[in-house]
Scaffold this motif. Structure first.
Motif, PDB file in Angstrom:
ATOM      1  N   ALA A 196       0.523 -22.638 -27.367  1.00  0.00           N
ATOM      2  CA  ALA A 196       0.282 -21.373 -26.660  1.00  0.00           C
ATOM      3  C   ALA A 196       0.902 -20.203 -27.406  1.00  0.00           C
ATOM      4  CB  ALA A 196       0.835 -21.457 -25.241  1.00  0.00           C
ATOM      5  N   ILE A 197       2.070 -20.424 -27.987  1.00  0.00           N
ATOM      6  CA  ILE A 197       2.760 -19.371 -28.741  1.00  0.00           C
ATOM      7  C   ILE A 197       1.972 -19.009 -29.995  1.00  0.00           C
ATOM      8  CG2 ILE A 197       4.791 -18.913 -30.163  1.00  0.00           C
ATOM      9  CD1 ILE A 197       6.460 -20.330 -28.112  1.00  0.00           C
ATOM     10  N   ALA A 198       1.344 -20.030 -30.602  1.00  0.00           N
ATOM     11  CA  ALA A 198       0.613 -19.810 -31.856  1.00  0.00           C
ATOM     12  C   ALA A 198      -0.639 -18.974 -31.662  1.00  0.00           C
ATOM     13  CB  ALA A 198       0.249 -21.146 -32.485  1.00  0.00           C
ATOM     14  N   VAL A 199      -1.144 -18.907 -30.438  1.00  0.00           N
ATOM     15  CA  VAL A 199      -2.348 -18.121 -30.153  1.00  0.00           C
ATOM     16  C   VAL A 199      -1.937 -16.707 -29.751  1.00  0.00           C
ATOM     17  CG1 VAL A 199      -4.375 -17.902 -28.684  1.00  0.00           C
ATOM     18  CG2 VAL A 199      -3.590 -20.173 -29.401  1.00  0.00           C
ATOM     19  N   PRO A 200      -2.369 -15.690 -30.494  1.00  0.00           N
ATOM     20  CA  PRO A 200      -1.970 -14.320 -30.157  1.00  0.00           C
ATOM     21  C   PRO A 200      -2.435 -13.928 -28.758  1.00  0.00           C
ATOM     22  CG  PRO A 200      -3.019 -14.421 -32.318  1.00  0.00           C
ATOM     23  CD  PRO A 200      -3.241 -15.741 -31.671  1.00  0.00           C
ATOM     24  N   PRO A 201      -1.569 -13.355 -27.937  1.00  0.00           N
ATOM     25  CA  PRO A 201      -1.993 -12.869 -26.620  1.00  0.00           C
ATOM     26  C   PRO A 201      -2.928 -11.684 -26.787  1.00  0.00           C
ATOM     27  CG  PRO A 201       0.245 -12.158 -27.112  1.00  0.00           C
ATOM     28  CD  PRO A 201      -0.151 -13.102 -28.206  1.00  0.00           C
ATOM     29  N   LEU A 202      -3.859 -11.498 -25.842  1.00  0.00           N
ATOM     30  CA  LEU A 202      -4.877 -10.469 -25.975  1.00  0.00           C
ATOM     31  C   LEU A 202      -4.752  -9.404 -24.894  1.00  0.00           C
ATOM     32  CD1 LEU A 202      -7.966 -12.777 -26.639  1.00  0.00           C
ATOM     33  CD2 LEU A 202      -6.525 -11.634 -28.344  1.00  0.00           C
ATOM     34  N   PHE A 203      -5.151  -8.189 -25.240  1.00  0.00           N
ATOM     35  CA  PHE A 203      -5.239  -7.119 -24.247  1.00  0.00           C
ATOM     36  C   PHE A 203      -6.299  -7.495 -23.220  1.00  0.00           C
ATOM     37  CE2 PHE A 203      -3.619  -4.528 -27.870  1.00  0.00           C
ATOM     38  CZ  PHE A 203      -2.487  -4.010 -27.245  1.00  0.00           C
ATOM     39  N   THR A 204      -6.088  -7.103 -21.984  1.00  0.00           N
ATOM     40  CA  THR A 204      -7.060  -7.375 -20.929  1.00  0.00           C
ATOM     41  C   THR A 204      -8.223  -6.396 -21.025  1.00  0.00           C
ATOM     42  OG1 THR A 204      -6.029  -5.863 -19.340  1.00  0.00           O
ATOM     43  CG2 THR A 204      -5.182  -8.131 -19.422  1.00  0.00           C
ATOM     44  N   LEU A 205      -9.296  -6.690 -20.290  1.00  0.00           N
ATOM     45  CA  LEU A 205     -10.447  -5.794 -20.257  1.00  0.00           C
ATOM     46  C   LEU A 205     -10.043  -4.433 -19.705  1.00  0.00           C
ATOM     47  CD1 LEU A 205     -13.474  -5.207 -20.513  1.00  0.00           C
ATOM     48  CD2 LEU A 205     -13.786  -6.243 -18.238  1.00  0.00           C
ATOM     49  N   GLU A 206      -9.199  -4.430 -18.680  1.00  0.00           N
ATOM     50  CA  GLU A 206      -8.734  -3.170 -18.094  1.00  0.00           C
ATOM     51  C   GLU A 206      -7.979  -2.340 -19.123  1.00  0.00           C
ATOM     52  OE1 GLU A 206      -5.878  -1.503 -14.450  1.00  0.00           O
ATOM     53  OE2 GLU A 206      -5.791  -3.612 -15.065  1.00  0.00           O
ATOM     54  N   GLN A 207      -7.105  -2.978 -19.899  1.00  0.00           N
ATOM     55  CA  GLN A 207      -6.340  -2.270 -20.920  1.00  0.00           C
ATOM     56  C   GLN A 207      -7.264  -1.752 -22.021  1.00  0.00           C
ATOM     57  OE1 GLN A 207      -3.707  -5.487 -21.834  1.00  0.00           O
ATOM     58  NE2 GLN A 207      -2.247  -4.969 -20.202  1.00  0.00           N
ATOM     59  N   ASP A 208      -8.231  -2.570 -22.413  1.00  0.00           N
ATOM     60  CA  ASP A 208      -9.188  -2.177 -23.444  1.00  0.00           C
ATOM     61  C   ASP A 208      -9.967  -0.938 -23.021  1.00  0.00           C
ATOM     62  OD1 ASP A 208     -10.897  -2.277 -25.704  1.00  0.00           O
ATOM     63  OD2 ASP A 208     -12.350  -3.463 -24.582  1.00  0.00           O
ATOM     64  N   LEU A 209     -10.462  -0.941 -21.794  1.00  0.00           N
ATOM     65  CA  LEU A 209     -11.238   0.195 -21.291  1.00  0.00           C
ATOM     66  C   LEU A 209     -10.370   1.448 -21.159  1.00  0.00           C
ATOM     67  CD1 LEU A 209     -13.410  -1.581 -18.565  1.00  0.00           C
ATOM     68  CD2 LEU A 209     -14.097  -0.853 -20.854  1.00  0.00           C
ATOM     69  N   ALA A 210      -9.105   1.244 -20.777  1.00  0.00           N
ATOM     70  CA  ALA A 210      -8.186   2.379 -20.643  1.00  0.00           C
ATOM     71  C   ALA A 210      -7.934   3.027 -22.007  1.00  0.00           C
ATOM     72  CB  ALA A 210      -6.872   1.917 -20.032  1.00  0.00           C
ATOM     73  N   PHE A 211      -7.814   2.215 -23.056  1.00  0.00           N
ATOM     74  CA  PHE A 211      -7.609   2.756 -24.400  1.00  0.00           C
ATOM     75  C   PHE A 211      -8.842   3.529 -24.867  1.00  0.00           C
ATOM     76  CE2 PHE A 211      -4.553  -0.977 -25.265  1.00  0.00           C
ATOM     77  CZ  PHE A 211      -3.483  -0.239 -24.795  1.00  0.00           C
ATOM     78  N   CYS A 212     -10.036   3.046 -24.482  1.00  0.00           N
ATOM     79  CA  CYS A 212     -11.271   3.762 -24.846  1.00  0.00           C
ATOM     80  C   CYS A 212     -11.314   5.121 -24.168  1.00  0.00           C
ATOM     81  CB  CYS A 212     -12.493   2.934 -24.446  1.00  0.00           C
ATOM     82  SG  CYS A 212     -12.748   1.446 -25.441  1.00  0.00           S
ATOM     83  N   GLU A 213     -10.901   5.152 -22.904  1.00  0.00           N
ATOM     84  CA  GLU A 213     -10.927   6.391 -22.131  1.00  0.00           C
ATOM     85  C   GLU A 213      -9.787   7.324 -22.506  1.00  0.00           C
ATOM     86  OE1 GLU A 213     -10.821   7.817 -17.430  1.00  0.00           O
ATOM     87  OE2 GLU A 213     -11.109   5.714 -17.947  1.00  0.00           O
ATOM     88  N   ARG A 214      -8.620   6.722 -22.780  1.00  0.00           N
ATOM     89  CA  ARG A 214      -7.431   7.519 -23.128  1.00  0.00           C
ATOM     90  C   ARG A 214      -6.795   6.940 -24.397  1.00  0.00           C
ATOM     91  NH1 ARG A 214      -5.298  10.098 -18.438  1.00  0.00           N
ATOM     92  NH2 ARG A 214      -3.835  11.062 -19.902  1.00  0.00           N
TER      93      ARG A 214
END
Length: 255
Positions: free
Chosen positions: A73-91
């Motif tokens: 689990a540690i070896a797999v990079p954690p990912l931004f959520t869809l909500e976070q992704d959309l927030a970065f697109c908007e802001r």
């Protein structure tokens, strides 16, 4: 080690749920209070290897399997959520602030100085980052990062797609004038004939190298001696994308 311990606790909780063992039952089996069990599994108290082995035995899962699951689990990079992704697109400025916190280990004061923000604005930005689950405010404008520093975007992320295109364009302009003796940039291209599995393994090895370099990079900041920033892109796809070679032409009209 903290991340590994956290993942081990998460694996133990998952196995307990699958085995139908409640915290109350676990507390009885371990001769502990239910409160103590919750603290152990939520990393509020140190969880010894003896305790881990004891729980592993109760859920009938080898200790080595639980540790292996946690390490994977540690070896797999954690990912931004869809909500976070959309927030970065908007802001997009929210991502700018987050990446500065991650890369420069910046606090609110450093962010205000770098981006010339006043205190009310800084506080509002921090509240937005907290709402997205990226930080948690502790007191005033003191905060703690709540996501790993090596967090990444998924392949289908909207923000990363736009960001990647900008990086590719900027880097392309730099490497177009590269000379063979350059020590600050490189450009390697190769035409390979591989099986799908060989191509996948090649890609996996590149990802592993990139991930290890990323973890090393995130232990440093701009003040670390003898270090520079580098931008690296590795791209590969099935097909022949090399330009066609110029075809020889008749040098004379004689037959």
């Amino acid at each position: 080690m903290d991340r590994l311990n956290g993942e081990i606790c998460e694996r133990l909780k998952r196995h307990l749920k699958l085995a139908g063992i409640s915290y109350k039952t676990l507390a009885t089996e371990m001769a502990l209070s239910e409160v103590s069990v919750k603290r152990l599994l939520n990393q509020q108290q140190p969880l010894s290897i003896t305790r881990i082995a004891e729980i592993a035995e109760l859920v009938q899962t080898p200790l080595s399997s639980i540790i292996a699951e946690a390490e994977k689990a540690i070896a797999v990079p954690p990912l931004f959520t869809l909500e976070q992704d959309l927030a970065f697109c908007e802001r997009p400025e929210l991502y700018t602030l987050l990446i500065t916190i991650i890369d420069d280990k910046a606090d609110a004061k450093a962010l205000m100085a770098k981006y010339e923000l006043n205190e009310p604005s800084m506080y509002l930005y921090l509240r937005l980052l907290e709402k997205l689950g990226l930080i948690v405010l502790i007191s005033g404008m003191q905060f703690k990062l709540t996501v790993p520093r090596h967090i990444a975007f998924s392949d289908s992320s909207n923000f990363s797609m736009h960001f990647k295109n900008q990086i590719i364009n900027n880097l392309q302009a730099q490497i177009q004038t590269i000379v063979p003796s350059s020590k600050t940039a490189y450009f390697i291209t190769s035409r390979l004939r591989l099986t799908e599995d060989e191509f996948r393994q090649y890609n996996v090895k590149l990802e592993e190298m990139m991930f290890e370099a990323l973890k090393l990079s995130q232990t440093r900041d701009a003040s670390t001696a003898n270090t520079n920033e580098y931008t690296i892109i590795d791209i590969g796809a099935q097909g022949n994308y090399q330009p066609e070679h110029k075809k020889p032409m008749n040098l004379t009209t004689e037959r």
